[in-house]
Motif scaffolding. Structure first.
Motif, PDB file in Angstrom:
ATOM      1  N   PRO A   1       0.185 -82.193  70.742  1.00  0.00           N
ATOM      2  CA  PRO A   1       0.532 -82.134  72.174  1.00  0.00           C
ATOM      3  C   PRO A   1       1.838 -81.368  72.435  1.00  0.00           C
ATOM      4  O   PRO A   1       1.929 -80.582  73.387  1.00  0.00           O
ATOM      5  N   ARG A   2       2.818 -81.564  71.579  1.00  0.00           N
ATOM      6  CA  ARG A   2       4.098 -80.869  71.753  1.00  0.00           C
ATOM      7  C   ARG A   2       3.922 -79.362  71.552  1.00  0.00           C
ATOM      8  O   ARG A   2       4.435 -78.557  72.336  1.00  0.00           O
ATOM      9  N   LEU A   3       3.194 -78.970  70.529  1.00  0.00           N
ATOM     10  CA  LEU A   3       2.979 -77.545  70.281  1.00  0.00           C
ATOM     11  C   LEU A   3       2.157 -76.890  71.392  1.00  0.00           C
ATOM     12  O   LEU A   3       2.415 -75.741  71.763  1.00  0.00           O
ATOM     13  N   LEU A   4       1.181 -77.614  71.926  1.00  0.00           N
ATOM     14  CA  LEU A   4       0.410 -77.061  73.053  1.00  0.00           C
ATOM     15  C   LEU A   4       1.288 -76.902  74.284  1.00  0.00           C
ATOM     16  O   LEU A   4       1.141 -75.936  75.038  1.00  0.00           O
ATOM     17  N   ASP A   5       2.229 -77.830  74.495  1.00  0.00           N
ATOM     18  CA  ASP A   5       3.181 -77.690  75.605  1.00  0.00           C
ATOM     19  C   ASP A   5       4.053 -76.452  75.420  1.00  0.00           C
ATOM     20  O   ASP A   5       4.326 -75.724  76.375  1.00  0.00           O
TER      21      ASP A   5
ATOM     22  N   HIS B   1      -3.507 -75.641  60.944  1.00  0.00           N
ATOM     23  CA  HIS B   1      -2.550 -75.964  59.891  1.00  0.00           C
ATOM     24  C   HIS B   1      -1.823 -77.284  60.103  1.00  0.00           C
ATOM     25  O   HIS B   1      -0.941 -77.630  59.327  1.00  0.00           O
ATOM     26  N   VAL B   2      -2.179 -78.004  61.141  1.00  0.00           N
ATOM     27  CA  VAL B   2      -1.543 -79.291  61.406  1.00  0.00           C
ATOM     28  C   VAL B   2      -2.251 -80.357  60.569  1.00  0.00           C
ATOM     29  O   VAL B   2      -3.473 -80.483  60.617  1.00  0.00           O
ATOM     30  N   GLU B   3      -1.475 -81.103  59.821  1.00  0.00           N
ATOM     31  CA  GLU B   3      -2.021 -82.154  58.965  1.00  0.00           C
ATOM     32  C   GLU B   3      -2.526 -83.315  59.816  1.00  0.00           C
ATOM     33  O   GLU B   3      -1.973 -83.608  60.879  1.00  0.00           O
ATOM     34  N   ALA B   4      -3.551 -83.985  59.354  1.00  0.00           N
ATOM     35  CA  ALA B   4      -4.178 -85.078  60.105  1.00  0.00           C
ATOM     36  C   ALA B   4      -3.178 -86.167  60.475  1.00  0.00           C
ATOM     37  O   ALA B   4      -3.202 -86.681  61.595  1.00  0.00           O
ATOM     38  N   GLU B   5      -2.287 -86.515  59.559  1.00  0.00           N
ATOM     39  CA  GLU B   5      -1.355 -87.613  59.830  1.00  0.00           C
ATOM     40  C   GLU B   5      -0.292 -87.274  60.873  1.00  0.00           C
ATOM     41  O   GLU B   5       0.351 -88.161  61.417  1.00  0.00           O
ATOM     42  N   GLU B   6      -0.096 -85.996  61.171  1.00  0.00           N
ATOM     43  CA  GLU B   6       0.888 -85.629  62.190  1.00  0.00           C
ATOM     44  C   GLU B   6       0.238 -85.100  63.477  1.00  0.00           C
ATOM     45  O   GLU B   6       0.923 -84.731  64.421  1.00  0.00           O
ATOM     46  N   TRP B   7      -1.078 -85.071  63.501  1.00  0.00           N
ATOM     47  CA  TRP B   7      -1.821 -84.466  64.613  1.00  0.00           C
ATOM     48  C   TRP B   7      -1.420 -85.049  65.969  1.00  0.00           C
ATOM     49  O   TRP B   7      -1.115 -84.315  66.900  1.00  0.00           O
ATOM     50  N   GLU B   8      -1.466 -86.349  66.102  1.00  0.00           N
ATOM     51  CA  GLU B   8      -1.246 -87.005  67.400  1.00  0.00           C
ATOM     52  C   GLU B   8       0.136 -86.728  67.970  1.00  0.00           C
ATOM     53  O   GLU B   8       0.309 -86.676  69.186  1.00  0.00           O
ATOM     54  N   VAL B   9       1.127 -86.549  67.137  1.00  0.00           N
ATOM     55  CA  VAL B   9       2.491 -86.303  67.602  1.00  0.00           C
ATOM     56  C   VAL B   9       2.749 -84.808  67.792  1.00  0.00           C
ATOM     57  O   VAL B   9       3.287 -84.379  68.803  1.00  0.00           O
TER      58      VAL B   9
END
Length: 178
Positions: free
Chosen positions: A166-170, A155-163
């Motif tokens: 990683p935070r959500l996986l942490d 559900h993460v949009e492509a334009e916000e993926w990089e930011v």
């Protein structure tokens, strides 16, 4: 009988091209896959009769890579780092999965999903077990819990993926720590 090296190389090139193209917006076209792979249409169709067959093979390859990676990471890293690295690969896989889900029919997706959840569960059993045995991961979380929690990746949009990813996986990893 072993496959000829050009056959193996062509299949790998086709899957690599499909992996790259499925992550891009728009419909996955077999002609674009063949062109990017540097093979003719006939070669592509000798390996994959249709788009669903190609996407099925791509998805299964991604799952098999994740499963094999879990065992390697357990051997090479302490449990928390192994799980962190596995989550990073899971996120990369989620991009492919999103493209596959968008491209295949519901009946094909249901079949793929049924066959692959068991493999992911086995990989997570090893990762969670190693962490629990080392005393660094909770022992009350099972593989299905982690699979369900990781669905946010879809559900993460492509334009916000990089930011965001990683935070959500942490956050996910922190929730698994003792």
């Amino acid at each position: 009988m072993a496959e000829r090296s050009d056959v193996t190389r062509n299949r790998a090139a086709i899957l690599d091209a499909a992996r790259a193209l499925v992550a891009e917006p728009g419909e996955l076209r077999l002609s674009a896959v063949a062109k990017r792979a540097g093979v003719g249409q006939g070669t592509l169709y000798r390996h994959f009769a249709d788009r669903d067959e190609l996407l099925r093979a791509l998805y299964e390859q991604e799952i098999d890579t994740l499963v094999a990676l879990a065992a390697t990471l357990i051997e090479e890293h302490e449990p928390t780092e192994a799980l962190r690295r596995w989550f990073a690969q899971l996120a990369a896989y989620a991009r492919v999965k999103g493209g596959v889900i968008a491209a295949v029919e519901d009946s094909v997706w249901a079949d793929l999903s049924t066959r692959t959840h068991g493999k992911l569960g086995q990989a997570l059993t090893g990762l969670l077990g190693a962490g629990s045995a080392a005393g660094v991961l909770r022992d009350d979380v099972d593989p299905r819990d982690v699979i369900l929690l990781s669905w946010f990746l879809a559900h993460v949009e492509a334009e916000e993926w990089e930011v965001r990813v990683p935070r959500l996986l942490d956050v996910l990893l922190a929730g698994l720590l003792r």
